[in-house]
Design a protein around this motif. Structure first.
Motif, mmCIF file in Angstrom:
data_model
loop_
_atom_site.group_PDB
_atom_site.id
_atom_site.type_symbol
_atom_site.label_atom_id
_atom_site.label_comp_id
_atom_site.label_asym_id
_atom_site.label_seq_id
_atom_site.Cartn_x
_atom_site.Cartn_y
_atom_site.Cartn_z
ATOM 1 N N SER A 1 8.146 5.944 -7.373
ATOM 2 C CA SER A 1 6.969 5.321 -6.736
ATOM 3 C C SER A 1 6.823 5.856 -5.321
ATOM 4 O O SER A 1 7.708 6.545 -4.809
ATOM 5 C CB SER A 1 7.172 3.803 -6.670
ATOM 6 N N ASP A 2 5.711 5.485 -4.702
ATOM 7 C CA ASP A 2 5.467 5.910 -3.314
ATOM 8 C C ASP A 2 6.577 5.405 -2.379
ATOM 9 O O ASP A 2 7.043 6.148 -1.519
ATOM 10 C CB ASP A 2 4.104 5.363 -2.861
ATOM 11 N N ALA A 3 7.019 4.167 -2.613
ATOM 12 C CA ALA A 3 8.087 3.621 -1.761
ATOM 13 C C ALA A 3 9.376 4.424 -1.950
ATOM 14 O O ALA A 3 10.086 4.721 -0.980
ATOM 15 C CB ALA A 3 8.317 2.151 -2.077
ATOM 16 N N THR B 1 9.246 7.547 -0.054
ATOM 17 C CA THR B 1 9.412 7.278 1.373
ATOM 18 C C THR B 1 10.896 7.142 1.720
ATOM 19 O O THR B 1 11.355 7.652 2.739
ATOM 20 C CB THR B 1 8.631 6.000 1.762
ATOM 21 N N GLY C 1 6.327 -1.575 -2.100
ATOM 22 C CA GLY C 1 5.510 -0.610 -1.360
ATOM 23 C C GLY C 1 5.596 -0.801 0.145
ATOM 24 O O GLY C 1 6.537 -1.399 0.660
ATOM 25 N N THR C 2 4.555 -0.307 0.808
ATOM 26 C CA THR C 2 4.570 -0.305 2.277
ATOM 27 C C THR C 2 3.658 -1.401 2.831
ATOM 28 O O THR C 2 2.577 -1.647 2.297
ATOM 29 C CB THR C 2 4.111 1.072 2.795
ATOM 30 N N THR D 1 0.841 -1.190 0.000
ATOM 31 C CA THR D 1 0.000 0.000 0.000
ATOM 32 C C THR D 1 0.883 1.249 0.000
ATOM 33 O O THR D 1 2.107 1.163 -0.112
ATOM 34 C CB THR D 1 -0.956 -0.044 1.221
ATOM 35 N N SER D 2 0.254 2.427 0.104
ATOM 36 C CA SER D 2 1.045 3.661 0.174
ATOM 37 C C SER D 2 1.427 3.909 1.629
ATOM 38 O O SER D 2 0.759 3.411 2.556
ATOM 39 C CB SER D 2 0.239 4.843 -0.353
ATOM 40 N N PHE D 3 2.457 4.714 1.829
ATOM 41 C CA PHE D 3 2.890 4.991 3.198
ATOM 42 C C PHE D 3 1.795 5.713 3.979
ATOM 43 O O PHE D 3 1.566 5.436 5.158
ATOM 44 C CB PHE D 3 4.191 5.800 3.203
ATOM 45 N N LYS D 4 1.088 6.613 3.292
ATOM 46 C CA LYS D 4 0.025 7.396 3.936
ATOM 47 C C LYS D 4 -1.091 6.471 4.447
ATOM 48 O O LYS D 4 -1.557 6.602 5.581
ATOM 49 C CB LYS D 4 -0.533 8.381 2.899
#
Lengths: 122, 149
Positions: B88-90, B93, A72-73, A16-19
């Motif tokens: 990407s989102d990762a 981060t 991802g997260t 998922t996204s970090f948010k």
């Protein structure tokens, strides 16, 4: 590979996204603590994240984000009273530090109030 | 004067082709100008890099990404500049993490299909290099060439 992947963990959110991961922890924990990126947990995992990085406590379980560049997260849960105690101690240190800052402000506010004559001196 | 100065290039997931090309290009460019360059990445990204540069002509030093984060947090190492590649989102981060743990001047190198939206969402201290590039490296290369160190 971090030691976390060899531990007994539960996955609550994947890829998922970090948010979204942060929101999950905030909504599903009994206690929430915020740490800086790089906060170390277990033997060798340094938390990756965008500040504020939320970590949760639910019973004996610690909830945290685990980020993998290609996947991802993830929101993971691991039972660890030791890590939960460290989280609480870390928070207590932060509160103590911020209280010290307030005490400095208190000293300044304890200074003698200015008299009316001082105000109209000029 | 860049003699004795150190640069860290951080690779994200290697699935977008321009990243590897630009990391090799930038490493070579910085090394030629006297920078001491280290490239950090995932196991897969480092393998791709080593396969493309078997004699370490363009990239002299590579290190595992998580190991690099541990070393910076434990204050065993730090850099003058850091280029964090992300698409990407990762990746974003990881960029935020480097911004928080390192004292380096941070460049967020954002590329891929969603580069513009990702670039706009960066709210941590970083200088942004943003180009909608996936297969053609030139839009990103042109922007990297404009960076003055």
């Amino acid at each position: 590979m971090s030691c976390i992947e060899q531990m007994k963990y539960r996955l609550y959110l994947e890829r998922t996204s970090f948010k979204d991961a942060r929101e999950y922890i905030e909504k599903n924990s009994e206690e929430i603590y915020y740490v800086d990126p790089g906060y170390k947990i277990f033997k060798d995992y340094y938390i990756i994240g965008m500040p504020p990085v939320a970590m949760g406590v639910r019973g004996k379980e610690m909830l945290f984000t685990y980020v993998k560049p290609c996947h991802g997260t993830f929101v993971m849960g691991i039972d660890s009273e030791e890590e939960i105690t460290r989280l609480r101690e870390n928070e207590a240190k932060k509160i103590k530090k911020s209280l010290k800052g307030k005490e400095i402000g208190k000293v300044a506010s304890n200074a003698a109030p200015m008299s009316f004559s001082d105000v109209y001196k000029n | 004067m860049s003699e004795g100065k150190s640069a860290l290039l951080v690779m994200g997931c290697p699935e977008v082709p321009v990243q590897m090309s630009m990391v090799i290009y930038l490493s070579h460019k910085l090394s030629k100008s006297g920078w001491d360059v280290t490239v950090a990445g995932t196991d897969a990204a480092v393998k791709l890099l080593k396969a493309a540069d078997p004699e370490s002509y363009y990239v002299k030093k590579t290190v595992d990404l998580d190991e690099m984060i541990a070393n910076i947090v434990e204050k065993k190492v730090d850099f003058d500049v850091c280029f964090a590649f992300m698409h990407s989102d990762a990746g974003m981060t990881y960029g935020a993490t480097f911004s928080a743990i390192s004292k380096a001047r941070l460049f967020a190198v954002v590329f891929g299909k969603n580069a513009e939206a990702l670039g706009e969402s960066i709210d941590y201290p970083a200088e942004k290099i943003v180009a909608k590039a996936t297969h053609n490296p030139n839009p990103l290369k042109n922007k990297i060439d404009k960076v003055i160190l």
